[in-house]
Design a protein around this motif. Sequence first.
Motif, short mmCIF file in Angstrom:
data_model
loop_
_atom_site.label_atom_id
_atom_site.label_comp_id
_atom_site.label_asym_id
_atom_site.label_seq_id
_atom_site.Cartn_x
_atom_site.Cartn_y
_atom_site.Cartn_z
N SER A 50 40.59 93.46 -99.67
CA SER A 50 40.32 94.45 -100.72
C SER A 50 40.07 93.83 -102.09
O SER A 50 40.03 94.56 -103.08
CB SER A 50 41.48 95.44 -100.78
N TYR A 104 47.56 114.63 -93.77
CA TYR A 104 48.05 113.25 -93.67
C TYR A 104 48.58 112.97 -92.26
O TYR A 104 48.23 111.96 -91.65
CB TYR A 104 49.15 113.03 -94.71
N GLU A 108 46.91 110.45 -89.50
CA GLU A 108 47.66 109.34 -88.89
C GLU A 108 47.49 109.34 -87.37
O GLU A 108 47.31 108.29 -86.76
CB GLU A 108 49.15 109.47 -89.24
N HIS B 60 51.01 91.51 -97.23
CA HIS B 60 49.92 91.76 -98.16
C HIS B 60 48.83 92.63 -97.53
O HIS B 60 48.16 93.38 -98.21
CB HIS B 60 49.33 90.42 -98.61
N LEU B 61 48.70 92.51 -96.20
CA LEU B 61 47.69 93.31 -95.49
C LEU B 61 48.30 94.58 -94.88
O LEU B 61 47.64 95.28 -94.12
CB LEU B 61 47.05 92.47 -94.38
N THR B 71 51.35 104.29 -90.30
CA THR B 71 49.94 103.90 -90.40
C THR B 71 49.36 104.23 -91.78
O THR B 71 48.62 103.43 -92.34
CB THR B 71 49.13 104.63 -89.30
N GLY B 72 49.69 105.40 -92.30
CA GLY B 72 49.14 105.83 -93.60
C GLY B 72 49.51 104.85 -94.70
O GLY B 72 48.65 104.42 -95.48
N LEU B 73 50.79 104.47 -94.74
CA LEU B 73 51.24 103.54 -95.77
C LEU B 73 50.62 102.16 -95.54
O LEU B 73 50.31 101.46 -96.50
CB LEU B 73 52.77 103.42 -95.76
N ILE B 75 47.66 101.53 -94.30
CA ILE B 75 46.28 101.56 -94.81
C ILE B 75 46.30 101.50 -96.34
O ILE B 75 45.52 100.77 -96.95
CB ILE B 75 45.55 102.83 -94.30
N ALA B 76 47.23 102.24 -96.95
CA ALA B 76 47.33 102.24 -98.42
C ALA B 76 47.60 100.83 -98.93
O ALA B 76 47.01 100.37 -99.90
CB ALA B 76 48.43 103.19 -98.87
N LEU B 78 46.98 97.99 -97.35
CA LEU B 78 45.83 97.12 -97.05
C LEU B 78 44.70 97.30 -98.07
O LEU B 78 44.13 96.32 -98.54
CB LEU B 78 45.33 97.44 -95.63
N LEU B 79 44.43 98.55 -98.41
CA LEU B 79 43.27 98.82 -99.27
C LEU B 79 43.55 98.58 -100.76
O LEU B 79 42.63 98.59 -101.56
CB LEU B 79 42.77 100.26 -99.07
N THR B 80 44.81 98.41 -101.12
CA THR B 80 45.11 98.23 -102.55
C THR B 80 45.58 96.81 -102.87
O THR B 80 46.31 96.60 -103.84
CB THR B 80 46.19 99.22 -103.01
N CYS B 81 45.15 95.82 -102.04
CA CYS B 81 45.58 94.43 -102.25
C CYS B 81 47.11 94.36 -102.24
O CYS B 81 47.73 93.76 -103.11
CB CYS B 81 45.07 93.93 -103.60
N LEU B 84 48.60 96.11 -105.42
CA LEU B 84 48.40 95.17 -106.55
C LEU B 84 49.38 94.00 -106.49
O LEU B 84 49.77 93.44 -107.51
CB LEU B 84 48.54 95.90 -107.89
N TRP B 87 53.86 95.87 -104.65
CA TRP B 87 54.45 96.54 -103.48
C TRP B 87 54.84 95.50 -102.43
O TRP B 87 55.91 95.59 -101.81
CB TRP B 87 53.45 97.55 -102.93
#
Lengths: 137, 112
Positions: A50, A104, A108, B60-61, B71-73, B75-76, B78-81, B84, B87
């Motif tokens: 990313s 959500y 999932e 980090h990934l 899974t939702g967290l 993905i969050a 993974l997509l936000t480095c 930042l 986390w």
Amino acid sequence: MKKNKLYLFILLAATVGYSWISWNYYTYGRGAGGIDLCLFRKLTGLPCPSCGTTRSVLSISHLHFADALYYNPIGFIMALCLCVLPVWVLIDTISKKNSFHRFYLNAEIIVRRKWVAVLLVSLVAGNWIWNIYKYTS
Amino acid sequence: MESQKVDMFLMANAKYFESHMIPYIHEQLLKMDDSKFMMLQTVNLKDPIMMLIVSLFGGHLGIDRFILGETGLGIAKLLTCGGLGIWTIVDFFLIMGHTKEVNMQKLQMVLY
């Protein structure tokens, strides 16, 4: 994940996201330079999947869509999330509904399906390889 | 359930739960029906130490969150480095406790 926890998380994440984007918006190109928070890049010297998302979102805010695609396509997803999710969560909270929570949980379940997971993982991996190629070339 | 079976289960699996939850688990297992013992043995509990190692190398990934079934967290993250990078570091300290919490939730699904 429970509804209240999820909504609080989304609002917190959106606040941090908007603060981060606005900080970079005002420092970008003024010589102040952005802060690099990517642990992966600092440790390995290679970008993570990313890396480039901030630049991509900033390009979208300037309506430079081709640049945004080049920096990182994830920027489009992130820009969409930043625009839609906080509004959705706030509307849900005010009208005391739980439509986002249901969305959500359903999302999932869909993402956990094998073929969807494989597709998404390969997309992320492909984007990562492209990211490394851009960084090293 | 027989006290001997409960003790055996707790001896083998105590590390997967918060120490203050052990007396409660002991009590609940004693009340539990014997027929659920097989189901109890098949619960997929995650090792907190293993999750810490996963978090250190793949946090980090978002891999730690994916393994825990969030899974939702994942993905969050993974997509936000890795949120930042912040986390990721916060999770180094929280992931062991969180793994034990997730294990407790899985156990409760068998108990009730």
